[in-house]
Each structure stands twice: as structure tokens, then as C-alpha cells.
Motif scaffolding. Structure first.
Motif, PDB file in Angstrom:
ATOM      1  N   SER A  81       0.813  -1.216   0.000  1.00 31.82           N
ATOM      2  CA  SER A  81       0.000   0.000   0.000  1.00 31.82           C
ATOM      3  C   SER A  81       0.850   1.272   0.000  1.00 31.82           C
ATOM      4  O   SER A  81       0.333   2.350  -0.289  1.00 31.82           O
ATOM      5  CB  SER A  81      -0.945   0.026   1.202  1.00 31.82           C
ATOM      6  OG  SER A  81      -0.250   0.357   2.396  1.00 31.82           O
ATOM      7  N   LYS A  82       2.132   1.164   0.279  1.00 33.22           N
ATOM      8  CA  LYS A  82       3.012   2.343   0.278  1.00 33.22           C
ATOM      9  C   LYS A  82       2.989   3.043  -1.075  1.00 33.22           C
ATOM     10  O   LYS A  82       3.088   4.262  -1.147  1.00 33.22           O
ATOM     11  CB  LYS A  82       4.450   1.944   0.627  1.00 33.22           C
ATOM     12  CG  LYS A  82       4.597   1.297   1.988  1.00 33.22           C
ATOM     13  CD  LYS A  82       4.867   2.302   3.055  1.00 33.22           C
ATOM     14  CE  LYS A  82       5.233   1.641   4.352  1.00 33.22           C
ATOM     15  NZ  LYS A  82       4.188   1.613   5.328  1.00 33.22           N
ATOM     16  N   GLN A  83       2.812   2.277  -2.156  1.00 29.10           N
ATOM     17  CA  GLN A  83       2.762   2.898  -3.481  1.00 29.10           C
ATOM     18  C   GLN A  83       1.463   3.673  -3.704  1.00 29.10           C
ATOM     19  O   GLN A  83       1.367   4.456  -4.643  1.00 29.10           O
ATOM     20  CB  GLN A  83       2.984   1.857  -4.576  1.00 29.10           C
ATOM     21  CG  GLN A  83       2.010   0.700  -4.584  1.00 29.10           C
ATOM     22  CD  GLN A  83       2.423  -0.395  -5.553  1.00 29.10           C
ATOM     23  OE1 GLN A  83       2.727  -0.103  -6.700  1.00 29.10           O
ATOM     24  NE2 GLN A  83       2.424  -1.631  -5.104  1.00 29.10           N
ATOM     25  N   CYS A  84       0.510   3.510  -2.813  1.00 26.52           N
ATOM     26  CA  CYS A  84      -0.769   4.214  -2.919  1.00 26.52           C
ATOM     27  C   CYS A  84      -0.799   5.493  -2.080  1.00 26.52           C
ATOM     28  O   CYS A  84      -1.698   6.322  -2.246  1.00 26.52           O
ATOM     29  CB  CYS A  84      -1.910   3.305  -2.459  1.00 26.52           C
ATOM     30  SG  CYS A  84      -1.920   1.668  -3.211  1.00 26.52           S
ATOM     31  N   HIS A  85       0.164   5.636  -1.158  1.00 24.99           N
ATOM     32  CA  HIS A  85       0.130   6.729  -0.185  1.00 24.99           C
ATOM     33  C   HIS A  85       0.263   8.117  -0.801  1.00 24.99           C
ATOM     34  O   HIS A  85      -0.114   9.100  -0.158  1.00 24.99           O
ATOM     35  CB  HIS A  85       1.205   6.525   0.893  1.00 24.99           C
ATOM     36  CG  HIS A  85       0.807   5.503   1.907  1.00 24.99           C
ATOM     37  ND1 HIS A  85       0.364   5.827   3.152  1.00 24.99           N
ATOM     38  CD2 HIS A  85       0.773   4.149   1.838  1.00 24.99           C
ATOM     39  CE1 HIS A  85       0.076   4.731   3.821  1.00 24.99           C
ATOM     40  NE2 HIS A  85       0.317   3.690   3.041  1.00 24.99           N
ATOM     41  N   SER A  86       0.776   8.229  -1.997  1.00 26.22           N
ATOM     42  CA  SER A  86       0.879   9.567  -2.580  1.00 26.22           C
ATOM     43  C   SER A  86      -0.501  10.128  -2.929  1.00 26.22           C
ATOM     44  O   SER A  86      -0.679  11.342  -2.988  1.00 26.22           O
ATOM     45  CB  SER A  86       1.765   9.545  -3.826  1.00 26.22           C
ATOM     46  OG  SER A  86       1.215   8.706  -4.811  1.00 26.22           O
ATOM     47  N   PHE A 152      -2.988   5.647 -11.698  1.00 24.30           N
ATOM     48  CA  PHE A 152      -2.138   4.507 -11.366  1.00 24.30           C
ATOM     49  C   PHE A 152      -2.381   3.381 -12.367  1.00 24.30           C
ATOM     50  O   PHE A 152      -3.519   3.061 -12.686  1.00 24.30           O
ATOM     51  CB  PHE A 152      -2.462   4.055  -9.939  1.00 24.30           C
ATOM     52  CG  PHE A 152      -1.615   2.942  -9.426  1.00 24.30           C
ATOM     53  CD1 PHE A 152      -0.254   3.104  -9.266  1.00 24.30           C
ATOM     54  CD2 PHE A 152      -2.184   1.731  -9.081  1.00 24.30           C
ATOM     55  CE1 PHE A 152       0.537   2.077  -8.774  1.00 24.30           C
ATOM     56  CE2 PHE A 152      -1.418   0.706  -8.584  1.00 24.30           C
ATOM     57  CZ  PHE A 152      -0.046   0.879  -8.438  1.00 24.30           C
ATOM     58  N   VAL A 155      -1.529  -2.875 -10.042  1.00 21.71           N
ATOM     59  CA  VAL A 155      -0.586  -3.798  -9.408  1.00 21.71           C
ATOM     60  C   VAL A 155      -0.586  -5.050 -10.260  1.00 21.71           C
ATOM     61  O   VAL A 155      -1.581  -5.767 -10.316  1.00 21.71           O
ATOM     62  CB  VAL A 155      -1.006  -4.115  -7.954  1.00 21.71           C
ATOM     63  CG1 VAL A 155      -0.031  -5.077  -7.298  1.00 21.71           C
ATOM     64  CG2 VAL A 155      -1.124  -2.834  -7.139  1.00 21.71           C
ATOM     65  N   GLN A 160       0.622  -9.833  -4.874  1.00 24.22           N
ATOM     66  CA  GLN A 160       0.651  -8.526  -4.218  1.00 24.22           C
ATOM     67  C   GLN A 160      -0.743  -7.917  -4.129  1.00 24.22           C
ATOM     68  O   GLN A 160      -1.085  -7.276  -3.134  1.00 24.22           O
ATOM     69  CB  GLN A 160       1.582  -7.570  -4.956  1.00 24.22           C
ATOM     70  CG  GLN A 160       3.042  -7.877  -4.764  1.00 24.22           C
ATOM     71  CD  GLN A 160       3.943  -6.849  -5.443  1.00 24.22           C
ATOM     72  OE1 GLN A 160       3.525  -6.136  -6.355  1.00 24.22           O
ATOM     73  NE2 GLN A 160       5.183  -6.792  -4.992  1.00 24.22           N
TER      74      GLN A 160
END
Length: 172
Positions: A81-86, A152, A155, A160
Motif C-alpha cells: 500500500s506504500k505505493q498508494c500513499h501519494s 495509477f 498492481v 501482491q
């Protein structure tokens, strides 16, 4: 003959000799490598098989999401989920960023989070965020919701996606 005409002859011979050598190399090179003349421009593509459809690449078979969720790890999903935090927040009462807060969306109707202006496609989706829909959306957002604001790409790894869905499912 004077000395001046000898100099002229040397220079004239050098120029003529160079031109002759260049022409000879050109003839020799074209004899070695002769390109084929194309009948029509472009590449020839393989014909579609008679059995059906187009010549689409065969995608690797993906396990059903229920089987992948049985093996999924929410801790790994939190890392994914870190790639979603932006664009998104995941905590209760989290801020709306470029995308809506995702806390508690599992089991809720898509495109109905208060305080976020959804695209017409997402607002009119009329589906509930379950594991199947999340898996499809996370794999290819624009393929599931035409005109989505989400930029985005998705994924790509099924494992993942399952980890991320397990994490989102646990946010209650």
C-alpha cells in the motif's frame, strides 16, 4: 612543361583517384549487401487463428482471488500500500488527497465516499468493493472503470494484489 602543370596534374590525379575509389567501394558494398525491395510498406503480422479472436498474447493463468486471499498476508499488503500513499490515506478519518481515504471501503458501494468528487464512471459503477472487484480494479483500473480519475497503472502481480486486498479488508 613547367613545374606548375606538374602540380596541377598531381592534384587532379588525387581528386580523380579518390572519386574512382569511392565509386568502386560503393559498387563493391552494394554487391555484398543488397537490400530487398519491399512490395508494400510495413511489417507482415501473423494472421489470427481460425479458432477465435485475435492474436492476443496468452496471459498466465491467475488463481482465483479466494485462493490467493487464503495465502495472503496483510502485513505484506500494508507494505504494498506504500505505493498508494501519494494519493490515498488508509487511517480512520484520514484526509482526502488526490484520491479518497480508503479506510473501511471493503463492503461499501464504489464511488460513494463523501467528500470526494468521483469520475462519472466510478460514481455510476453501482458495485460493492469486494475481493473480486478490488482484484480486477487493482490489476487494471482503467479497464474496470472507463474514465476513472485514477492515473495509477495497477498492481501487476496477483500475489501482491491479494496481500493488498487482505490489508484493505482488515481496515475497519
Amino acid at each position: 612543361m613547367s613545374a606548375g602543370s606538374g602540380e596541377f596534374n598531381k592534384y587532379a590525379m588525387a581528386v580523380l583517384g579518390t572519386l574512382t575509389m569511392v565509386m568502386g567501394l560503393g559498387f563493391f558494398a552494394s554487391a555484398l549487401v543488397s537490400p530487398k525491395k519491399m512490395v508494400k510498406p510495413g511489417w507482415e503480422l501473423p494472421e489470427a487463428s481460425a479458432g477465435g479472436g485475435g492474436a492476443a498474447p496468452v496471459a498466465a493463468k491467475v488463481e482465483p482471488i479466494a485462493d490467493r486471499l487464503a495465502k495472503a498476508d496483510a502485513k505484506k499488503g500494508e507494505a504494498v500500500s506504500k505505493q498508494c500513499h501519494s494519493c490515498h490515506t488508509f487511517e480512520s478519518g484520514g484526509a482526502t488527497k488526490q484520491g479518497p481515504n480508503l479506510f473501511g471501503i471493503f463492503g461499501k458501494e464504489a464511488g460513494k465516499h463523501a467528500g470526494f468528487a468521483y469520475s462519472a464512471g466510478m460514481a455510476g459503477l453501482g458495485k460493492t468493493w469486494d475481493a473480486e472487484l478490488l482484484d480486477q480494479f487493482l490489476a487494471n483500473p482503467k479497464g474496470v472503470v472507463a474514465g476513472t480519475k485514477m492515473t495509477f497503472a495497477g498492481v501487476s502481480r496477483p500475489d501482491q494484489r491479494a496481500d493488498l486486498i487482505k490489508y484493505i479488508e482488515g481496515l475497519k
